[in-house]
Write a protein that holds these residues in place. Structure first.
Motif, PDB file in Angstrom:
ATOM      1  N   GLN A   1    -131.294 -19.719 -55.785  1.00  9.10           N
ATOM      2  CA  GLN A   1    -131.617 -18.028 -55.950  1.00  9.10           C
ATOM      3  C   GLN A   1    -132.429 -18.029 -57.559  1.00  9.10           C
ATOM      4  O   GLN A   1    -132.506 -17.124 -57.890  1.00  9.10           O
ATOM      5  N   ARG A   2    -132.961 -19.078 -57.661  1.00  6.95           N
ATOM      6  CA  ARG A   2    -133.926 -19.342 -59.138  1.00  6.95           C
ATOM      7  C   ARG A   2    -135.333 -19.302 -58.680  1.00  6.95           C
ATOM      8  O   ARG A   2    -135.833 -20.143 -57.802  1.00  6.95           O
ATOM      9  N   PHE A   3    -136.106 -18.251 -59.051  1.00  2.00           N
ATOM     10  CA  PHE A   3    -137.488 -17.969 -58.528  1.00  2.00           C
ATOM     11  C   PHE A   3    -138.567 -18.450 -59.485  1.00  2.00           C
ATOM     12  O   PHE A   3    -138.399 -18.281 -60.801  1.00  2.00           O
ATOM     13  N   ASN A   4    -139.180 -19.575 -58.952  1.00  2.00           N
ATOM     14  CA  ASN A   4    -140.244 -20.184 -59.823  1.00  2.00           C
ATOM     15  C   ASN A   4    -141.466 -19.531 -59.770  1.00  2.00           C
ATOM     16  O   ASN A   4    -141.936 -19.151 -58.930  1.00  2.00           O
ATOM     17  N   ALA A   5    -142.067 -19.527 -60.875  1.00  3.28           N
ATOM     18  CA  ALA A   5    -143.537 -18.955 -61.276  1.00  3.28           C
ATOM     19  C   ALA A   5    -144.446 -20.018 -60.634  1.00  3.28           C
ATOM     20  O   ALA A   5    -143.940 -21.097 -60.717  1.00  3.28           O
ATOM     21  N   PRO A   6    -145.364 -19.658 -59.628  1.00  2.85           N
ATOM     22  CA  PRO A   6    -146.361 -20.763 -59.137  1.00  2.85           C
ATOM     23  C   PRO A   6    -146.861 -21.627 -60.049  1.00  2.85           C
ATOM     24  O   PRO A   6    -147.518 -21.221 -60.970  1.00  2.85           O
ATOM     25  N   HIS A   7    -146.599 -22.778 -59.643  1.00  4.27           N
ATOM     26  CA  HIS A   7    -147.224 -23.766 -60.805  1.00  4.27           C
ATOM     27  C   HIS A   7    -147.350 -25.065 -60.241  1.00  4.27           C
ATOM     28  O   HIS A   7    -146.782 -25.277 -59.125  1.00  4.27           O
TER      29      HIS A   7
ATOM     30  N   LEU B   1    -121.791 -10.189 -64.313  1.00  4.66           N
ATOM     31  CA  LEU B   1    -123.109  -9.625 -63.393  1.00  4.66           C
ATOM     32  C   LEU B   1    -124.409  -9.861 -64.390  1.00  4.66           C
ATOM     33  O   LEU B   1    -124.442  -9.200 -65.299  1.00  4.66           O
ATOM     34  N   LEU B   2    -125.422 -10.473 -63.735  1.00  7.04           N
ATOM     35  CA  LEU B   2    -126.716 -10.602 -64.313  1.00  7.04           C
ATOM     36  C   LEU B   2    -127.824  -9.592 -63.758  1.00  7.04           C
ATOM     37  O   LEU B   2    -127.776  -9.530 -62.703  1.00  7.04           O
ATOM     38  N   HIS B   3    -128.382  -8.962 -64.721  1.00  7.11           N
ATOM     39  CA  HIS B   3    -129.526  -7.861 -64.707  1.00  7.11           C
ATOM     40  C   HIS B   3    -130.654  -8.359 -65.236  1.00  7.11           C
ATOM     41  O   HIS B   3    -130.950  -8.003 -66.492  1.00  7.11           O
TER      42      HIS B   3
ATOM     43  N   TYR C   1    -144.087 -17.879 -71.748  1.00  9.47           N
ATOM     44  CA  TYR C   1    -143.991 -17.453 -70.347  1.00  9.47           C
ATOM     45  C   TYR C   1    -142.758 -17.751 -69.706  1.00  9.47           C
ATOM     46  O   TYR C   1    -142.093 -19.121 -69.759  1.00  9.47           O
ATOM     47  N   VAL C   2    -142.501 -16.905 -69.064  1.00 11.36           N
ATOM     48  CA  VAL C   2    -141.152 -16.841 -68.181  1.00 11.36           C
ATOM     49  C   VAL C   2    -141.755 -17.732 -66.898  1.00 11.36           C
ATOM     50  O   VAL C   2    -142.464 -17.101 -65.939  1.00 11.36           O
ATOM     51  N   LEU C   3    -141.149 -18.779 -66.776  1.00 10.00           N
ATOM     52  CA  LEU C   3    -141.273 -19.960 -65.660  1.00 10.00           C
ATOM     53  C   LEU C   3    -140.484 -19.799 -64.496  1.00 10.00           C
ATOM     54  O   LEU C   3    -140.800 -20.037 -63.383  1.00 10.00           O
ATOM     55  N   ASN C   4    -139.180 -19.213 -64.723  1.00  7.35           N
ATOM     56  CA  ASN C   4    -138.243 -19.050 -63.702  1.00  7.35           C
ATOM     57  C   ASN C   4    -137.138 -18.147 -64.055  1.00  7.35           C
ATOM     58  O   ASN C   4    -136.647 -17.865 -65.130  1.00  7.35           O
ATOM     59  N   VAL C   5    -136.801 -17.407 -62.999  1.00 10.63           N
ATOM     60  CA  VAL C   5    -135.792 -16.088 -63.111  1.00 10.63           C
ATOM     61  C   VAL C   5    -134.681 -16.380 -62.298  1.00 10.63           C
ATOM     62  O   VAL C   5    -135.076 -16.830 -61.058  1.00 10.63           O
ATOM     63  N   ASN C   6    -133.591 -16.412 -62.774  1.00  7.20           N
ATOM     64  CA  ASN C   6    -132.357 -16.597 -61.758  1.00  7.20           C
ATOM     65  C   ASN C   6    -131.842 -15.099 -61.164  1.00  7.20           C
ATOM     66  O   ASN C   6    -131.724 -14.265 -62.221  1.00  7.20           O
ATOM     67  N   TYR C   7    -132.194 -15.154 -59.953  1.00  7.79           N
ATOM     68  CA  TYR C   7    -131.753 -13.889 -59.215  1.00  7.79           C
ATOM     69  C   TYR C   7    -130.279 -13.642 -58.561  1.00  7.79           C
ATOM     70  O   TYR C   7    -130.215 -12.918 -58.114  1.00  7.79           O
ATOM     71  N   SER C   8    -129.289 -14.539 -59.050  1.00  6.62           N
ATOM     72  CA  SER C   8    -128.281 -14.484 -58.418  1.00  6.62           C
ATOM     73  C   SER C   8    -127.446 -13.338 -59.196  1.00  6.62           C
ATOM     74  O   SER C   8    -127.596 -13.106 -60.422  1.00  6.62           O
TER      75      SER C   8
ATOM     76  N   GLY D   1    -122.813 -20.392 -69.288  1.00  4.17           N
ATOM     77  CA  GLY D   1    -123.527 -21.844 -69.251  1.00  4.17           C
ATOM     78  C   GLY D   1    -124.565 -21.818 -68.212  1.00  4.17           C
ATOM     79  O   GLY D   1    -125.429 -22.918 -68.061  1.00  4.17           O
ATOM     80  N   ASP D   2    -124.596 -20.897 -66.963  1.00  6.93           N
ATOM     81  CA  ASP D   2    -125.745 -21.133 -65.969  1.00  6.93           C
ATOM     82  C   ASP D   2    -126.917 -20.978 -66.634  1.00  6.93           C
ATOM     83  O   ASP D   2    -127.405 -19.996 -67.597  1.00  6.93           O
ATOM     84  N   ALA D   3    -127.947 -21.561 -66.105  1.00  4.49           N
ATOM     85  CA  ALA D   3    -129.489 -21.408 -66.424  1.00  4.49           C
ATOM     86  C   ALA D   3    -129.871 -20.028 -65.748  1.00  4.49           C
ATOM     87  O   ALA D   3    -129.579 -19.821 -64.543  1.00  4.49           O
ATOM     88  N   ILE D   4    -130.502 -18.999 -66.678  1.00  4.35           N
ATOM     89  CA  ILE D   4    -130.831 -17.673 -66.189  1.00  4.35           C
ATOM     90  C   ILE D   4    -132.335 -17.621 -66.181  1.00  4.35           C
ATOM     91  O   ILE D   4    -133.130 -16.707 -65.340  1.00  4.35           O
ATOM     92  N   PHE D   5    -132.947 -18.143 -67.412  1.00  7.02           N
ATOM     93  CA  PHE D   5    -134.445 -18.103 -67.423  1.00  7.02           C
ATOM     94  C   PHE D   5    -134.944 -19.527 -67.949  1.00  7.02           C
ATOM     95  O   PHE D   5    -134.469 -20.200 -68.616  1.00  7.02           O
ATOM     96  N   HIS D   6    -136.141 -19.705 -67.503  1.00  7.75           N
ATOM     97  CA  HIS D   6    -136.880 -20.965 -68.056  1.00  7.75           C
ATOM     98  C   HIS D   6    -138.171 -20.531 -68.820  1.00  7.75           C
ATOM     99  O   HIS D   6    -139.037 -19.672 -68.133  1.00  7.75           O
ATOM    100  N   ILE D   7    -138.211 -20.552 -70.077  1.00  5.20           N
ATOM    101  CA  ILE D   7    -139.258 -20.031 -70.727  1.00  5.20           C
ATOM    102  C   ILE D   7    -139.967 -21.071 -71.505  1.00  5.20           C
ATOM    103  O   ILE D   7    -139.542 -22.167 -72.004  1.00  5.20           O
ATOM    104  N   SER D   8    -141.301 -20.979 -71.351  1.00  8.02           N
ATOM    105  CA  SER D   8    -142.319 -22.120 -72.003  1.00  8.02           C
ATOM    106  C   SER D   8    -142.460 -22.292 -73.733  1.00  8.02           C
ATOM    107  O   SER D   8    -141.874 -21.098 -74.171  1.00  8.02           O
ATOM    108  N   ARG D   9    -142.651 -23.269 -74.107  1.00  7.79           N
ATOM    109  CA  ARG D   9    -143.061 -23.286 -75.586  1.00  7.79           C
ATOM    110  C   ARG D   9    -144.248 -24.205 -75.618  1.00  7.79           C
ATOM    111  O   ARG D   9    -144.509 -25.048 -74.962  1.00  7.79           O
ATOM    112  N   ASN D  10    -144.977 -23.871 -76.767  1.00 10.59           N
ATOM    113  CA  ASN D  10    -146.130 -24.579 -77.241  1.00 10.59           C
ATOM    114  C   ASN D  10    -147.185 -24.822 -76.011  1.00 10.59           C
ATOM    115  O   ASN D  10    -147.798 -25.799 -75.694  1.00 10.59           O
ATOM    116  N   GLU D  11    -147.133 -23.621 -75.342  1.00  9.83           N
ATOM    117  CA  GLU D  11    -148.179 -23.664 -74.212  1.00  9.83           C
ATOM    118  C   GLU D  11    -149.485 -23.660 -74.723  1.00  9.83           C
ATOM    119  O   GLU D  11    -150.156 -23.245 -75.934  1.00  9.83           O
TER     120      GLU D  11
END
Length: 319
Positions: A146-152, A257-259, A295-302, A308-318
């Motif tokens: 249930q983690r949505f990857n930005a196209p890459h 509950l995650l929103h 940039y938001v590279l992944n969003v957890n839609y669970s 401790g669950d991974a909920i966002f993946h965000i870039s650094r030093n792009e």
């Protein structure tokens, strides 16, 4: 000069199309399970491109990408040969799961063992029967759990030929990442085969925008190789890929509950409000803020997460 091409005991003749059935194992009911391998060869010499989806059985977007390439006859090359396998893990596809029936991840057992587990034997056959003929691999994946990857495109900058092809593919993001041992990607790298790993969307869901991005990228690469059929229009590049060299996961501070409040692909600033975590009883309402700009590279839609669950993946030093 046209080279000899023999796959699964079948001679692939110039100017002909084939649908081979890669049959390795049976279900408990003794029913045969076939993995269709669709091959189109031009009368003119050229590269051999392998296009794969569904290495994880629940990654529907990748399967749909390869299906569209076949349906639109993009897999009928002007020169060379295109080998398309829409569903590598047919067992997982039938059950809607990521793994093989033996519980193993097919993408962690390459190049496989002839007498190993079912997944390992399957990987071995791909490595022995198909990869030796291949000049380039396009492999289509999605996010899981249930983690949505930005196209890459995920790739190592050290693999120059693959990196240059990834720029031509022109996914929204181009992510530098090291090879992981025993993956399909690492095996191709060890064999000196250029390889593009596309990620986009999430498991058990088809997303038309992600699929269109991947199909358009494949068209651009095939056009670059002079393999694209004349009737197919090449999508123009409007923006260069954003190059990502570093990134970090944001993890849930509390269970609940995650929103999510931001979409994948969005650029966020440091301390920007990106989600809330609540409890079922109306007492907790925690604001999740981005720890840095990126940039938001992944969003957890669970809808439910644990601390401790991974909920966002965000870039650094792009770049």
């Amino acid at each position: 000069m046209l080279r000899k091409l023999k796959i699964f005991d079948t001679i692939i003749e110039p100017g002909k199309n084939y649908k081979l059935n890669f049959n390795m194992a049976k279900l408990y009911t003794s029913t045969s399970v076939e993995v269709p391998v669709i091959i189109s060869r031009s009368k003119k010499a050229g590269p051999v491109v392998l296009i794969t989806g569904g290495i994880h059985g629940d990654e529907i977007n990748g399967i749909e990408v390869v299906r569209q390439l076949i349906s639109k006859k993009i897999n009928k090359p002007k020169i060379g040969t295109i080998i398309a396998i829409p569903v590598l893990n047919i067992f997982g596809f039938l059950s809607g799961t990521r793994e093989f029936p033996d519980g193993r991840d097919l993408n962690r057992v390459f190049p496989g063992v002839k007498s190993g587990s079912l997944a390992s034997r399957f990987a071995y056959q791909i490595s022995q029967e198909i990869l030796p003929h291949v000049d380039l691999v396009l492999d289509f994946h999605t996010g899981g759990a249930q983690r949505f990857n930005a196209p890459h495109i995920r790739i190592s900058q050290l693999e120059i030929e693959s990196w240059n092809l990834a720029k031509i593919f022109n996914a929204p993001f181009l992510m530098h990442g090291k090879n992981v041992k025993k993956t399909f990607r690492a095996t191709c790298s060890d064999l000196g085969k250029p390889y593009l790993l596309f990620e986009g969307g999430m498991s058990n869901r088809s997303d038309k925008n992600v699929v269109a991005t991947a199909v358009n990228g494949a068209i651009r690469v095939l056009d670059h190789l002079k393999m694209l059929p004349d009737q197919i229009k090449v999508p123009q590049i409007t923006e260069e890929s954003v190059i990502i060299t570093d990134s970090k996961w944001v993890r849930a501070k509390y269970s609940g509950l995650l929103h999510p409040k931001v979409a994948y692909g969005k650029k966020v600033e440091k301390n920007e409000f990106i989600a809330t975590i609540t409890d079922p009883y109306g007492e907790l309402r925690y604001k999740v803020k981005s720890p840095h700009a990126g940039y938001v590279l992944n969003v957890n839609y669970s809808p439910l997460v644990y601390q401790g669950d991974a909920i966002f993946h965000i870039s650094r030093n792009e770049a």
